[in-house]
Design an enzyme around this catalytic site. Structure first.
Site, PDB file in Angstrom:
ATOM      1  N   HIS A  17      -1.438   8.618 -12.637  1.00 27.23           N
ATOM      2  CA  HIS A  17      -0.553   8.419 -11.481  1.00 27.23           C
ATOM      3  C   HIS A  17      -0.667   9.618 -10.521  1.00 27.23           C
ATOM      4  O   HIS A  17      -0.783   9.444  -9.312  1.00 27.23           O
ATOM      5  CB  HIS A  17       0.909   8.290 -11.930  1.00 27.23           C
ATOM      6  N   LYS A  41       9.619  -4.626 -18.346  1.00 23.16           N
ATOM      7  CA  LYS A  41       9.230  -3.583 -19.306  1.00 23.16           C
ATOM      8  C   LYS A  41      10.459  -2.818 -19.769  1.00 23.16           C
ATOM      9  O   LYS A  41      11.318  -2.470 -18.965  1.00 23.16           O
ATOM     10  CB  LYS A  41       8.266  -2.587 -18.644  1.00 23.16           C
ATOM     11  N   ARG A  93      -7.314   0.224 -12.585  1.00 22.47           N
ATOM     12  CA  ARG A  93      -8.089   0.763 -13.703  1.00 22.47           C
ATOM     13  C   ARG A  93      -9.121  -0.214 -14.211  1.00 22.47           C
ATOM     14  O   ARG A  93     -10.112   0.165 -14.815  1.00 22.47           O
ATOM     15  CB  ARG A  93      -7.147   1.106 -14.873  1.00 22.47           C
ATOM     16  N   SER A 131       0.767   4.248 -19.433  1.00 29.18           N
ATOM     17  CA  SER A 131       2.061   4.721 -19.924  1.00 29.18           C
ATOM     18  C   SER A 131       2.370   4.112 -21.294  1.00 29.18           C
ATOM     19  O   SER A 131       2.868   4.803 -22.184  1.00 29.18           O
ATOM     20  CB  SER A 131       3.170   4.353 -18.933  1.00 29.18           C
TER      21      SER A 131
HETATM   22  P1  ADP Z   1       4.469  -0.904 -12.693  1.00 23.69           P
HETATM   23  O1  ADP Z   1       5.351  -0.977 -13.881  1.00 23.69           O
HETATM   24  O2  ADP Z   1       5.177  -1.147 -11.410  1.00 23.69           O
HETATM   25  O3  ADP Z   1       3.174  -1.636 -12.828  1.00 23.69           O
HETATM   26  P2  ADP Z   1       3.201   1.600 -13.410  1.00 23.69           P
HETATM   27  O4  ADP Z   1       3.984   2.852 -13.492  1.00 23.69           O
HETATM   28  O5  ADP Z   1       2.710   1.032 -14.683  1.00 23.69           O
HETATM   29  O6  ADP Z   1       4.109   0.645 -12.572  1.00 23.69           O
HETATM   30  O7  ADP Z   1       1.947   1.801 -12.452  1.00 23.69           O
HETATM   31  C1  ADP Z   1       2.069   2.062 -11.084  1.00 23.69           C
HETATM   32  C2  ADP Z   1       0.715   1.911 -10.401  1.00 23.69           C
HETATM   33  O8  ADP Z   1      -0.181   2.896 -10.901  1.00 23.69           O
HETATM   34  C3  ADP Z   1       0.015   0.589 -10.649  1.00 23.69           C
HETATM   35  O9  ADP Z   1      -0.677   0.231  -9.479  1.00 23.69           O
HETATM   36  C4  ADP Z   1      -0.961   0.896 -11.762  1.00 23.69           C
HETATM   37  O10 ADP Z   1      -2.078   0.034 -11.752  1.00 23.69           O
HETATM   38  C5  ADP Z   1      -1.356   2.304 -11.375  1.00 23.69           C
HETATM   39  N1  ADP Z   1      -1.850   3.082 -12.518  1.00 23.69           N
HETATM   40  C6  ADP Z   1      -1.338   3.139 -13.759  1.00 23.69           C
HETATM   41  N2  ADP Z   1      -2.044   3.970 -14.557  1.00 23.69           N
HETATM   42  C7  ADP Z   1      -3.044   4.460 -13.781  1.00 23.69           C
HETATM   43  C8  ADP Z   1      -4.153   5.357 -14.031  1.00 23.69           C
HETATM   44  N3  ADP Z   1      -4.360   5.882 -15.227  1.00 23.69           N
HETATM   45  N4  ADP Z   1      -4.980   5.626 -12.997  1.00 23.69           N
HETATM   46  C9  ADP Z   1      -4.779   5.045 -11.798  1.00 23.69           C
HETATM   47  N5  ADP Z   1      -3.779   4.190 -11.506  1.00 23.69           N
HETATM   48  C10 ADP Z   1      -2.919   3.890 -12.471  1.00 23.69           C
END
Ligand code: ADP
Length: 163
Positions: A17, A41, A93, A131
């Protein structure tokens, strides 16, 4: 001035992130990290805990044009409109992410055609960082350094081992 919103549930905020935030902060005048709740989630950290942790990380590792906010209700497109942000950032990803994100982007378009979704590809190093996987590793006392910032690794340990 182009403002971009990077929304997520960030449970927890990972180095993947952070990488998206820092790369995009060089592309836009302002990047707003919007901490939301993903209703599908279950969350390990409370919103207040997440907000505090993310702010610590951004203060330490990001440019001054990155802000962190929390949004509790409503559609993210409405928040974007309210803040006059023209871009919604997401990270990709995998092909699976792409399928999911395309649906969200299309739905968002129906609500706010003037707002563009912009996708950044995950850095090679963080392509497997998620996550949910990090929570599984931390839960069984695995090593999550290299996946989350230090302050967050520490908080995860506290969370799992003082519960
Ligand atoms: P949500 O629950 O809204 O999907 P996340 O916190 O899981 O939120 O992810 C937020 C954004 O970050 C999403 O677009 C996700 O694809 C992206 N993301 C998550 N992990 C990574 C990573 N390791 N590298 C790049 N982008 C990521």
């Amino acid at each position: 001035m182009t403002k971009a919103i990077y929304a997520g549930s960030f449970d927890p905020f990972t180095l993947g992130h952070l990488d998206i935030v820092n790369r995009s902060s060089k592309m836009f005048d302002e990047v707003i990290v919007a901490l939301g709740t993903n209703t599908s989630k279950k969350s390990l950290f409370t919103a207040d805990e997440k907000l505090e942790m993310i702010q610590e990380v951004i203060d330490e590792y990001s440019n001054d044009n990155v802000k962190v906010i929390q949004f509790t209700d409503g559609l993210i497109v409405n928040l974007a409109k309210k803040l006059d942000a023209k871009v919604m950032l997401r990270g990709l990803r995998s092909v699976a992410d792409m399928e999911y994100e395309m649906n969200i982007a299309s739905m968002n378009k129906t609500q706010a055609p003037e707002i563009e979704s912009v996708f950044l590809m995950a850095d090679e190093k963080y392509r497997f960082v998620s996550s949910s996987l990090i929570k599984e590793i931390a839960q069984f006392d695995g090593d999550v350094s290299g996946m989350v910032p230090e302050n967050i690794a520490k908080r995860m340990k506290e969370k799992y081992y003082t519960m």
